[in-house]
Scaffold this motif. Sequence first.
Motif, short mmCIF file in Angstrom:
data_model
loop_
_atom_site.label_atom_id
_atom_site.label_comp_id
_atom_site.label_asym_id
_atom_site.label_seq_id
_atom_site.Cartn_x
_atom_site.Cartn_y
_atom_site.Cartn_z
N UNK A 132 0.42 -1.30 0.00
CA UNK A 132 -0.31 0.03 0.10
C UNK A 132 1.04 1.48 0.05
N UNK A 133 2.66 0.89 0.61
CA UNK A 133 2.57 2.18 0.75
C UNK A 133 3.69 2.60 -0.40
N UNK A 134 3.97 0.84 -1.18
CA UNK A 134 4.23 1.76 -2.88
C UNK A 134 3.38 2.19 -3.11
N UNK A 135 1.64 1.65 -3.54
CA UNK A 135 1.40 2.21 -4.55
C UNK A 135 0.79 4.19 -3.99
N UNK A 136 0.34 4.10 -2.74
CA UNK A 136 0.75 5.29 -2.22
C UNK A 136 2.09 5.93 -3.22
N UNK A 137 3.12 5.52 -3.03
CA UNK A 137 4.33 6.92 -3.21
C UNK A 137 4.85 6.35 -5.12
N UNK A 138 3.90 5.75 -5.61
CA UNK A 138 4.17 6.19 -7.32
C UNK A 138 3.12 6.55 -7.53
N UNK A 139 1.94 6.48 -6.83
CA UNK A 139 0.87 7.79 -7.05
C UNK A 139 1.49 9.25 -6.83
N UNK A 140 1.95 9.38 -6.38
CA UNK A 140 2.79 10.25 -5.38
C UNK A 140 3.42 11.42 -6.37
N UNK A 141 3.86 9.87 -7.05
CA UNK A 141 5.27 10.61 -8.50
C UNK A 141 4.71 10.86 -9.59
N UNK A 142 3.81 9.66 -9.94
CA UNK A 142 2.38 10.67 -10.89
C UNK A 142 2.33 12.00 -10.48
N UNK A 143 1.51 11.67 -9.57
CA UNK A 143 1.17 13.56 -9.40
C UNK A 143 2.29 14.77 -9.72
N UNK A 144 3.56 14.05 -8.79
CA UNK A 144 4.52 15.31 -9.01
C UNK A 144 4.55 15.93 -10.68
N UNK A 145 4.74 14.89 -11.39
CA UNK A 145 5.37 14.76 -12.52
C UNK A 145 4.15 14.82 -13.65
N UNK A 146 2.68 14.78 -13.28
CA UNK A 146 1.14 14.91 -14.31
C UNK A 146 1.51 15.81 -14.87
N UNK B 46 -7.39 3.19 -7.81
CA UNK B 46 -6.02 3.84 -9.03
C UNK B 46 -6.80 4.17 -10.25
N UNK B 47 -7.40 3.77 -10.58
CA UNK B 47 -8.05 3.92 -12.48
C UNK B 47 -8.84 4.74 -12.34
N UNK B 48 -9.56 5.29 -11.25
CA UNK B 48 -10.40 6.70 -11.32
C UNK B 48 -9.56 7.96 -11.48
N UNK B 49 -8.67 7.90 -11.07
CA UNK B 49 -7.30 8.74 -11.07
C UNK B 49 -6.92 9.10 -12.32
N UNK B 50 -5.79 7.67 -12.79
CA UNK B 50 -5.48 6.99 -14.82
C UNK B 50 -6.36 8.47 -15.38
N UNK B 51 -7.88 7.30 -15.00
CA UNK B 51 -8.68 8.59 -16.10
C UNK B 51 -9.20 9.82 -16.17
N UNK B 52 -8.87 10.23 -14.54
CA UNK B 52 -9.29 11.69 -14.91
C UNK B 52 -8.21 12.14 -15.51
#
Length: 128
Positions: free
Chosen positions: A4-18, A109-115
Motif C-alpha cells: 500500500x505504501x509502494x502504491x501510494x508513493x507511485x501515485x505520489x510520483x505520478x502526481x508530481x510529474x503529471x 487507482x483507476x479513477x485518478x488515471x482516467x481523470x
Amino acid sequence: MRNISTFAAIGFGLFLASGQAMADDKPSAAERNAIVSCIKKQTDASKTVAPCVGRVADPCIKAAKNFPDKEKDCARKELAVWSDQLKALMAGGSHFSFPENKQLIIDSAQPWMTAREKLCAKIGRAHV
C-alpha cells in the motif's frame, strides 16, 4: 502493508510529474533502472519508496539550467517510469501482501488515471 505504501508513493510520483506530461522523450535504460532499482531496494527493506521519487527528474532538471522545455522533458521521463511501475503493480498479483486487496487497489487507482488522461487531453497534452 508495504504494498500500500509502494502504491501510494507511485501515485505520489505520478502526481508530481503529471502536470508536465506530454512528449516523445523516453527515459533511457539507466534512468529507468535508477528508479526501478531504488523501488526494489526500498521494498526489500520494507521501507517506503518515497525517496525514489525524483531519481530521474531532479538531477535532470538541475542540469537543464532553467530551460523550461528541457525541465519538462525531465519530468516526462520520470512520469514514464512511474506510470510503467503503476501499470505493472496493477497488472501483477503475486507481489501483493494481501492478494484479496488487489482489486480494491486497482479500483482506487483507476479513477485518478482516467481523470489524468482526460485533463491532459483537455489542455492539449498527451500523457506518457
